[in-house]
Scaffold this motif. Structure first.
Motif, PDB file in Angstrom:
ATOM      1  N   ASP A  71       0.874  -1.169   0.000  1.00  0.00           N
ATOM      2  CA  ASP A  71       0.000   0.000   0.000  1.00  0.00           C
ATOM      3  C   ASP A  71       0.909   1.216   0.000  1.00  0.00           C
ATOM      4  O   ASP A  71       1.732   1.360   0.904  1.00  0.00           O
ATOM      5  CB  ASP A  71      -0.884   0.055   1.256  1.00  0.00           C
ATOM      6  CG  ASP A  71      -2.020  -0.950   1.214  1.00  0.00           C
ATOM      7  OD1 ASP A  71      -2.263  -1.532   0.148  1.00  0.00           O
ATOM      8  OD2 ASP A  71      -2.660  -1.149   2.261  1.00  0.00           O
ATOM      9  N   GLU A  73       1.153   5.376  -0.119  1.00  0.00           N
ATOM     10  CA  GLU A  73       0.597   6.725  -0.041  1.00  0.00           C
ATOM     11  C   GLU A  73       1.678   7.754  -0.329  1.00  0.00           C
ATOM     12  O   GLU A  73       1.398   8.851  -0.750  1.00  0.00           O
ATOM     13  CB  GLU A  73       0.053   7.005   1.367  1.00  0.00           C
ATOM     14  CG  GLU A  73      -1.164   6.216   1.742  1.00  0.00           C
ATOM     15  CD  GLU A  73      -1.627   6.582   3.137  1.00  0.00           C
ATOM     16  OE1 GLU A  73      -2.379   7.576   3.263  1.00  0.00           O
ATOM     17  OE2 GLU A  73      -1.238   5.892   4.097  1.00  0.00           O
ATOM     18  N   SER A  87      -1.523  -1.452  -4.122  1.00  0.00           N
ATOM     19  CA  SER A  87      -2.578  -0.456  -3.990  1.00  0.00           C
ATOM     20  C   SER A  87      -1.942   0.927  -3.885  1.00  0.00           C
ATOM     21  O   SER A  87      -1.173   1.188  -2.960  1.00  0.00           O
ATOM     22  CB  SER A  87      -3.416  -0.761  -2.747  1.00  0.00           C
ATOM     23  OG  SER A  87      -4.412   0.215  -2.569  1.00  0.00           O
ATOM     24  N   LYS A  89      -2.551   4.837  -3.364  1.00  0.00           N
ATOM     25  CA  LYS A  89      -3.486   5.844  -2.877  1.00  0.00           C
ATOM     26  C   LYS A  89      -3.323   7.122  -3.698  1.00  0.00           C
ATOM     27  O   LYS A  89      -2.376   7.275  -4.459  1.00  0.00           O
ATOM     28  CB  LYS A  89      -3.236   6.125  -1.392  1.00  0.00           C
ATOM     29  CG  LYS A  89      -3.253   4.884  -0.524  1.00  0.00           C
ATOM     30  CD  LYS A  89      -4.579   4.162  -0.593  1.00  0.00           C
ATOM     31  CE  LYS A  89      -4.560   2.942   0.311  1.00  0.00           C
ATOM     32  NZ  LYS A  89      -5.687   2.061   0.119  1.00  0.00           N
ATOM     33  N   SER A  90      -4.230   8.064  -3.545  1.00  0.00           N
ATOM     34  CA  SER A  90      -4.243   9.266  -4.377  1.00  0.00           C
ATOM     35  C   SER A  90      -2.993  10.124  -4.226  1.00  0.00           C
ATOM     36  O   SER A  90      -2.612  10.837  -5.143  1.00  0.00           O
ATOM     37  CB  SER A  90      -5.486  10.107  -4.075  1.00  0.00           C
ATOM     38  OG  SER A  90      -5.480  10.513  -2.720  1.00  0.00           O
ATOM     39  N   GLU A 106      -5.864   4.704  -7.165  1.00  0.00           N
ATOM     40  CA  GLU A 106      -6.860   5.734  -6.858  1.00  0.00           C
ATOM     41  C   GLU A 106      -6.612   6.938  -7.757  1.00  0.00           C
ATOM     42  O   GLU A 106      -5.470   7.224  -8.133  1.00  0.00           O
ATOM     43  CB  GLU A 106      -6.746   6.175  -5.397  1.00  0.00           C
ATOM     44  CG  GLU A 106      -7.305   5.183  -4.411  1.00  0.00           C
ATOM     45  CD  GLU A 106      -7.294   5.708  -2.976  1.00  0.00           C
ATOM     46  OE1 GLU A 106      -6.866   6.869  -2.743  1.00  0.00           O
ATOM     47  OE2 GLU A 106      -7.716   4.953  -2.093  1.00  0.00           O
TER      48      GLU A 106
END
Length: 166
Positions: A71, A73, A87, A89-90, A106
């Protein structure tokens, strides 16, 4: 009675606690771990784990990362090898090369990477549909390489279906 409660709890705490590099911490070097890893600081080096890697919003890794799930970010620059789900994130900024089985992006994420999607022959086609829909909803700077790959896969199967229908 008390010992029964403590033994499973201790095992869960050991395997359930991720390793952390906190904000305002800089590390140069390689990390090998079997547990999950969360990076909120800066790492200049490689990470290899049989768990999950999380790069927090202020986190940054420059190097090679090998993991099962990730993940992101924060920022990543280098080679990213994810055997299952990546994954983004924005707020994520990815540069370099990426090899992944499943990809979720995202809107707003910057995915400026060469991407190859690998997986089992049966799961590749089913994983490209959800990834394709999440990639198409992302901004124009996101997933340029992977969306081009997916659109060519989708258009070739559509062309084959049209040819069969004619």
């Amino acid at each position: 009675m008390f010992s029964d409660n403590k033994k499973p709890r201790t095992m869960n705490e050991i395997s359930g606690q991720p390793n952390r590099i906190e904000k305002n911490t800089r590390i140069k070097g390689d990390i090998v771990s079997e547990a999950d890893f969360r990076i909120d600081g800066k790492l200049d080096g490689n990470v290899k784990t049989s768990g999950k890697v999380v790069i927090g919003k202020d986190g940054y890794i420059k190097g090679k990362v090998e993991c099962v799930n990730a993940d992101i970010e924060g920022s990543f620059n280098g080679e990213l090898l994810v055997s299952d789900l990546l994954s983004l994130k924005s707020s994520a900024v990815i540069e370099g090369t990426v090899s992944v089985s499943k990809l979720a992006v995202e809107p707003g994420a910057a995915f400026n990477a060469s991407c190859s999607m690998k997986g089992k022959s049966g799961s590749l086609s089913s994983s490209s549909s959800p990834s394709s829909s999440s990639s198409s909803s992302s901004s124009s700077t996101s997933s340029t390489a992977s969306s081009g790959y997916k659109s060519s896969v989708g258009s070739s199967s559509t062309s084959n279906e049209r040819a069969k229908a004619s």
